[in-house]
Design an enzyme around this catalytic site. Structure first.
Site, PDB file in Angstrom:
ATOM      1  N   GLY A 163      83.234  28.822 -29.009  1.00 24.02           N
ATOM      2  CA  GLY A 163      82.758  28.875 -30.393  1.00 24.02           C
ATOM      3  C   GLY A 163      83.028  30.218 -31.044  1.00 24.02           C
ATOM      4  O   GLY A 163      83.845  31.009 -30.550  1.00 24.02           O
ATOM      5  N   HIS A 171      84.604  32.550 -22.995  1.00 21.36           N
ATOM      6  CA  HIS A 171      85.584  32.917 -24.022  1.00 21.36           C
ATOM      7  C   HIS A 171      85.178  34.298 -24.536  1.00 21.36           C
ATOM      8  O   HIS A 171      84.107  34.433 -25.144  1.00 21.36           O
ATOM      9  CB  HIS A 171      85.518  31.963 -25.208  1.00 21.36           C
ATOM     10  CG  HIS A 171      86.244  30.671 -25.038  1.00 21.36           C
ATOM     11  ND1 HIS A 171      85.782  29.663 -24.245  1.00 21.36           N
ATOM     12  CD2 HIS A 171      87.410  30.234 -25.590  1.00 21.36           C
ATOM     13  CE1 HIS A 171      86.634  28.638 -24.318  1.00 21.36           C
ATOM     14  NE2 HIS A 171      87.632  28.958 -25.124  1.00 21.36           N
ATOM     15  N   ASP A 195      95.229  26.058 -23.930  1.00 23.37           N
ATOM     16  CA  ASP A 195      94.078  25.974 -24.848  1.00 23.37           C
ATOM     17  C   ASP A 195      93.938  24.584 -25.478  1.00 23.37           C
ATOM     18  O   ASP A 195      92.959  23.894 -25.213  1.00 23.37           O
ATOM     19  CB  ASP A 195      94.171  27.054 -25.939  1.00 23.37           C
ATOM     20  CG  ASP A 195      92.805  27.563 -26.383  1.00 23.37           C
ATOM     21  OD1 ASP A 195      91.800  27.176 -25.759  1.00 23.37           O
ATOM     22  OD2 ASP A 195      92.738  28.355 -27.338  1.00 23.37           O
ATOM     23  N   GLU A 233      88.622  37.502 -27.730  1.00 19.32           N
ATOM     24  CA  GLU A 233      89.552  36.708 -28.541  1.00 19.32           C
ATOM     25  C   GLU A 233      89.321  37.092 -30.009  1.00 19.32           C
ATOM     26  O   GLU A 233      90.105  37.809 -30.604  1.00 19.32           O
ATOM     27  CB  GLU A 233      89.321  35.208 -28.312  1.00 19.32           C
ATOM     28  CG  GLU A 233      90.282  34.307 -29.093  1.00 19.32           C
ATOM     29  CD  GLU A 233      89.890  32.813 -29.042  1.00 19.32           C
ATOM     30  OE1 GLU A 233      88.735  32.502 -28.714  1.00 19.32           O
ATOM     31  OE2 GLU A 233      90.764  31.986 -29.358  1.00 19.32           O
ATOM     32  N   HIS A 261      92.710  26.461 -18.652  1.00 17.27           N
ATOM     33  CA  HIS A 261      92.003  26.574 -19.944  1.00 17.27           C
ATOM     34  C   HIS A 261      92.562  25.571 -20.944  1.00 17.27           C
ATOM     35  O   HIS A 261      93.555  25.807 -21.615  1.00 17.27           O
ATOM     36  CB  HIS A 261      92.160  28.014 -20.480  1.00 17.27           C
ATOM     37  CG  HIS A 261      91.266  28.313 -21.647  1.00 17.27           C
ATOM     38  ND1 HIS A 261      90.400  29.397 -21.687  1.00 17.27           N
ATOM     39  CD2 HIS A 261      91.085  27.669 -22.833  1.00 17.27           C
ATOM     40  CE1 HIS A 261      89.753  29.402 -22.836  1.00 17.27           C
ATOM     41  NE2 HIS A 261      90.147  28.374 -23.562  1.00 17.27           N
TER      42      HIS A 261
HETATM   43 ZN   LIG Z   1      89.518  27.954 -25.521  1.00 18.76          ZN
END
Ligand SMILES: [Zn+2]
Length: 311
Positions: free
Chosen positions: A163, A190, A270, A193, A5
């Site tokens: 996003g 995603h 990330d 989160e 990722h």
């Molecule tokens: Zn990410």
């Protein structure tokens, strides 16, 4: 070591931005000032402050030549860190501001990572194409998916949704992922989160093979059990979660609890530049701050191997 990722636009070398700016006579200040614009401060206190750090790098990812160079350089950085495998992701629709098409952006990135693999044969690199959460870009998202389906192979390996999760919930993207399934394009999403467990449940219902972050699954015992039982890998990015204030204090991050409860946690970074991190640093933090043993780090790397989209 394997990185699953990692965002291209969050991982540019500030030195490259400085050099390219000079080349095109763009005035953006000294290297230190450029770094301030690209790296979040230690005391980053909001998602907004975090997201602002992507504006400058994206300006440098709008033509084929630079796109290829930057993809190559990230591949090179990963190879030099000693990684055997890395999946790099980006949203082609964010690279069309100066006339490059989504397809051209993907082709340029493919060419960049292929060059990196030729130069550093010790690493294998893949690309994940991201759709973006939003309410006026459905056409662009479907275009990205079609390109992913068409180019799926030895480099392009999966599809993703990135996003603002809290603003545009996962459930809004049912049609997109139904199509991905129909086209047999594997995907990660995603989820869990900025939004809670319901977002992860939705992603699983759509058929996500992995979950990007997914750490808020900890709020739902049933979900934690389900993830463990179904062997769904989570792409966990500890430092990034601290920066975006997913956890108020990094010590409260649930990475170890998720792992101990049998969830297939993988460690990732990330955004190497924005979060001023990399996989080596994430592993060190896992060990020193969360008490992971060497065997447990190895276990997470094995999980990452099993979860890799390119086998
Ligand atoms: Zn990410």
């Amino acid at each position: 070591m394997r990185e699953l990722h990692l965002h291209l636009d969050g991982s540019l070398r500030p030195e490259t931005v400085e050099e390219l700016a000079k080349e095109k006579n763009i005035k953006i200040g000294t290297l230190e000032e450029i770094k301030d614009k690209m790296i979040v401060p230690e005391d980053c206190d909001s998602l907004n402050e975090y997201l602002e750090r992507f504006a400058l790098p994206l300006e440098f990812l709008q033509n084929k030549e630079w796109m290829e160079r930057i993809a190559f350089e990230l591949g090179e950085d990963l190879a030099k860190m000693g990684l055997e495998y890395g999946e790099i992701r980006f949203a082609p629709q964010l690279h069309t501001q100066e006339g490059m098409s989504q397809r051209e952006a993907v082709e340029a990135a493919i060419s960049g990572v292929k060059k990196a693999m030729e130069t550093y044969p010790s690493i294998r690199l893949g690309l994940i194409l991201c759709a973006m959460r939003g309410d006026s870009n459905e056409k662009e998202n479907f275009e990205t998916l079609e390109i992913a389906a068409e180019m799926l192979g030895d480099v392009v390996c999966a599809f993703d949704l990135a996003g603002a999760e809290a603003l545009f919930p996962t459930e809004n993207f049912e049609n997109l992922f139904a199509k991905a399934k129909e086209l047999k394009v594997p995907f990660t999403i995603h989820a869990g989160e900025a939004a809670g467990p319901e977002s992860v449940w939705k992603a699983l219902e759509f058929g996500a093979k992995r979950i990007g972050h997914g750490v808020r699954s900890i709020e739902d015992d049933k979900l934690v059990e389900y993830l463990a039982e179904k062997k769904i890998p989570l792409e966990v990015c500890i430092v990034s979660n601290g920066d975006t204030k997913l956890v108020e204090d990094l010590k409260d991050h649930p990475v170890k609890e998720l792992f101990d409860r049998g969830v297939r946690v993988t460690l990732n970074s990330d955004n190497n530049t924005v979060s001023n991190t990399n996989l080596l640093k994430e592993r060190k933090i896992a060990k020193e701050r969360f008490g992971f043993s060497e065997e447990e780090l190895k276990q997470m790397d094995d999980y990452a191997k099993e979860a890799s989209f390119l086998q």
